[in-house]
Scaffold this active site. Sequence first.
Site, PDB file in Angstrom:
ATOM      1  N   ASP A  13       3.500   1.477   0.829  1.00  0.00           N
ATOM      2  CA  ASP A  13       3.778   1.318   2.244  1.00  0.00           C
ATOM      3  C   ASP A  13       2.495   0.752   2.856  1.00  0.00           C
ATOM      4  O   ASP A  13       1.388   1.099   2.407  1.00  0.00           O
ATOM      5  CB  ASP A  13       4.109   2.671   2.871  1.00  0.00           C
ATOM      6  N   VAL A  14       2.624  -0.083   3.852  1.00  0.00           N
ATOM      7  CA  VAL A  14       1.434  -0.697   4.448  1.00  0.00           C
ATOM      8  C   VAL A  14       0.979   0.048   5.701  1.00  0.00           C
ATOM      9  O   VAL A  14      -0.183   0.454   5.829  1.00  0.00           O
ATOM     10  CB  VAL A  14       1.692  -2.183   4.780  1.00  0.00           C
TER      11      VAL A  14
END
Length: 243
Positions: A13-14
């Site tokens: 996930d960023v």
Amino acid sequence: MIDLTSYSALSFDVYGTLVDWEAGIATVLSEWAQRRGSSLDQEALLLAYADNEAAVEREYPGLVYAEVLQAAFRRTAKDLALPVTDEDVQALGRSVPDWPAFEDTHVALTRLKKHYKLIILSNVHEQGVEGSIKRMDVVFDQVNTAERIGSYKPSPRNFEVLIEILDELGVAKRQLLHVAQSLFHDHVPGKAIGLDTVWINRRHNRPGWGATPDPQIGVTPDLEFTSLAAFADAADAAFAAKG
């Protein structure tokens, strides 16, 4: 305890994990709230905002993330009984490429890249992710966005697509480790589909859930670290011990 040397790829996930989305969102919301005479602090604004963003993503999975931000902002303003203009919401919608990477992101990813292929599984649109990748200054082996997939995490579809296209990298599902901050968006659906996960608990020293909704159900990641740097330390140590 899982063996970090048994994996060949990491999916990330960023926003919340590699990029400080709370700082990015809170900056815009705080400036707006101050102009409207509100005394709400950043944590209160993030708490008011969090469920609205998740609701918009759930109700309109095909909406581009910049428009999700705008719609969630309008709902938050209504909940708080504060006026909001088109200019206000557009400022949040276009802010994603300006959100800062965490201080440890670039160096930690560079170290992890020595051991693993790096994959993005993001809830953001293509333009936003492109801007964030420039800030992180790391080459990813695969980039998957909500815009490309057509739905938002925690939808199982996002993780199904992630697993479906692993073969493009020559990676089996059992060789993938998912790394994320959000229990709601990532760990609950990731564990449900059978992935091993690492929790980067960026909010370990703050109460509440911030811009991430309460997951509502219990979930147990396989490993937990308070920073990406600490995770990179563990991976380096594991590979060094293996020789």
